[in-house]
Write a protein that holds these residues in place. Structure first.
Motif, PDB file in Angstrom:
ATOM      1  N   ARG A 250      24.872 -10.581   0.409  1.00  0.00           N
ATOM      2  CA  ARG A 250      23.546  -9.980   0.714  1.00  0.00           C
ATOM      3  C   ARG A 250      23.870  -8.480   0.036  1.00  0.00           C
ATOM      4  O   ARG A 250      24.749  -7.753   0.138  1.00  0.00           O
ATOM      5  CB  ARG A 250      23.077  -9.591   2.278  1.00  0.00           C
ATOM      6  CG  ARG A 250      21.924  -8.605   2.397  1.00  0.00           C
ATOM      7  CD  ARG A 250      21.753  -8.597   3.727  1.00  0.00           C
ATOM      8  NE  ARG A 250      22.784  -7.693   4.693  1.00  0.00           N
ATOM      9  CZ  ARG A 250      22.581  -7.144   5.802  1.00  0.00           C
ATOM     10  NH1 ARG A 250      21.798  -7.656   6.712  1.00  0.00           N
ATOM     11  NH2 ARG A 250      23.693  -6.467   6.423  1.00  0.00           N
ATOM     12  N   ARG A 252      21.838  -4.904  -0.659  1.00  0.00           N
ATOM     13  CA  ARG A 252      20.922  -3.850  -0.153  1.00  0.00           C
ATOM     14  C   ARG A 252      21.018  -2.388  -0.860  1.00  0.00           C
ATOM     15  O   ARG A 252      22.114  -2.203  -1.249  1.00  0.00           O
ATOM     16  CB  ARG A 252      20.884  -3.900   1.442  1.00  0.00           C
ATOM     17  CG  ARG A 252      22.354  -3.425   2.034  1.00  0.00           C
ATOM     18  CD  ARG A 252      22.457  -3.866   3.470  1.00  0.00           C
ATOM     19  NE  ARG A 252      23.804  -3.640   3.861  1.00  0.00           N
ATOM     20  CZ  ARG A 252      24.302  -2.602   4.332  1.00  0.00           C
ATOM     21  NH1 ARG A 252      23.822  -1.297   3.952  1.00  0.00           N
ATOM     22  NH2 ARG A 252      25.651  -2.658   4.727  1.00  0.00           N
ATOM     23  N   SER A 253      20.019  -1.760  -0.732  1.00  0.00           N
ATOM     24  CA  SER A 253      20.002  -0.527  -1.466  1.00  0.00           C
ATOM     25  C   SER A 253      20.864   0.565  -0.222  1.00  0.00           C
ATOM     26  O   SER A 253      20.801   0.207   0.614  1.00  0.00           O
ATOM     27  CB  SER A 253      18.311   0.194  -1.465  1.00  0.00           C
ATOM     28  OG  SER A 253      17.815   0.203  -0.233  1.00  0.00           O
TER      29      SER A 253
END
Length: 345
Positions: A250, A252-253
């Motif tokens: 995963r 994500r920012s």
């Protein structure tokens, strides 16, 4: 030779042999030897009487006293050898030893699990064309913070609470990111593709998820036309090599002062582990690295022109990766030197 002198030597010989036969062990024999042949022993005293003997009798007396000395010495050597042999036989009987048996094998050592995972990381990135670049663990405040876009007033410094030395402005590095400045200044404008492994230190509360010292592997790529797509591709390729194609990744920012934009990468924790919720805070994911495109200010600090080149950087925790691979639920195990844990790897 006078009769009384000859009698004295015969008496000395008979006394010596009688006492010698009465010695029960090696220690008693050593004591007998001191009594008769020591600096103040009886044999030396007999030799000292030579000067008191009339000149015409000194020759026969000297021969006789030397004969007595040789006889007693020979008897002592024979008795000592016999006593040693008896002691050896008694030892072998009391503690039987089969000398034909093979010797006891010594347990073989092995690499620490943290070293093993580091070598796996090196091998994967070597296949991707990266070189290993090592930097120092004690850094200046300038390289650890300011050159990484964190001036003294920057609130992001609170994220890297560190240990200070007695020398002003010198700290134990909180991350391997200062190595980016070192390698950029050494490369002097050339393209870069390196990983920077090493130990880091932070003033954190010790728990199942965090330690005050830990390994980190930094990655840095700089060149013309480097994009976020290159970063995502590199991280994905690494994750699949390390954890296998079935594990979920995963992206994500996030935020880091020295990268823009920034991301964090997580790996799913094994669903059948009862500690999954506790370790992942109920999310099922555990962060393994932070990354992003190198901030223009960092490129300038390293001597590169952000208008001409771009780059990406990442930092990962090898021990957390090992926890993921083997479902280890406590990071403190890596520093406790418990052989029950270490022998599993």
């Amino acid at each position: 030779m006078a009769d009384n002198a000859a009698d004295d030597l015969k008496t000395l010989e008979a006394q010596g042999l009688a006492e010698l036969h009465g010695c029960a062990d090696e220690a008693a024999l050593r004591g007998w030897n001191t009594r008769f042949f020591g600096d103040k022993g009886l044999v030396k005293a007999a030799l000292g009487k030579l000067s008191t003997i009339p000149k015409d009798q000194r020759g026969p007396y000297g021969k006789e006293v030397n004969r007595v000395k040789e006889d007693l010495t020979g008897a002592y050597d024979a008795a000592l050898a016999e006593a040693k042999d008896k002691a050896l036989q008694a030892s072998l009987t009391a503690n039987p030893l089969d000398v034909t048996l093979p010797g006891r094998s010594r347990p073989r050592g092995r690499l620490h699990p943290a070293t093993q995972i580091l070598r796996q990381i090196y091998a994967i990135f070597a296949d991707l064309g990266f070189q290993v670049y090592r930097t120092r663990e004690v850094e200046t405040d300038e390289l650890n913070f300011e050159c990484l876009n964190m001036p003294a007033h920057h609130p992001a410094r609170d994220m890297w609470d560190t240990f200070f030395t007695t020398t002003p402005g010198v700290v134990l590095r909180t991350h391997t990111s200062p190595g980016q400045i070192h390698v950029m200044r050494e490369a002097a404008g050339k393209p870069i593709r390196v990983i920077l492994p090493g130990m880091c230190y932070r003033n954190e509360a010790i728990s199942t998820r965090s330690e005050i010292q830990f390994y980190q592997v930094e990655g840095l790529v700089i060149g013309e036309g480097v994009t976020m797509a290159d970063l995502k591709g590199t991280i994905t390729a690494f994750a699949r090599r390390m954890f296998g194609p079935e594990r979920q990744v995963r992206i994500r920012s996030s935020y880091f002062p020295f990268t823009e934009p920034s991301i964090e990468v997580d790996i799913d924790w094994p669903a059948d582990d009862p500690n999954r919720d506790r370790l992942t805070k109920g999310t099922g994911w555990l962060e393994i690295l932070g990354a992003g495109m190198v901030h223009p200010n960092v490129l300038r600090a390293g001597g590169y022109d952000p208008d001409k080149v771009t780059g990406f950087a990442f930092g990962m925790g090898p021990q957390r990766m090992l926890m993921l691979k083997h479902a280890i639920d406590d990071i403190r195990l890596f520093w406790q030197n418990d052989l029950r844990f270490l022998r599993q790897f």
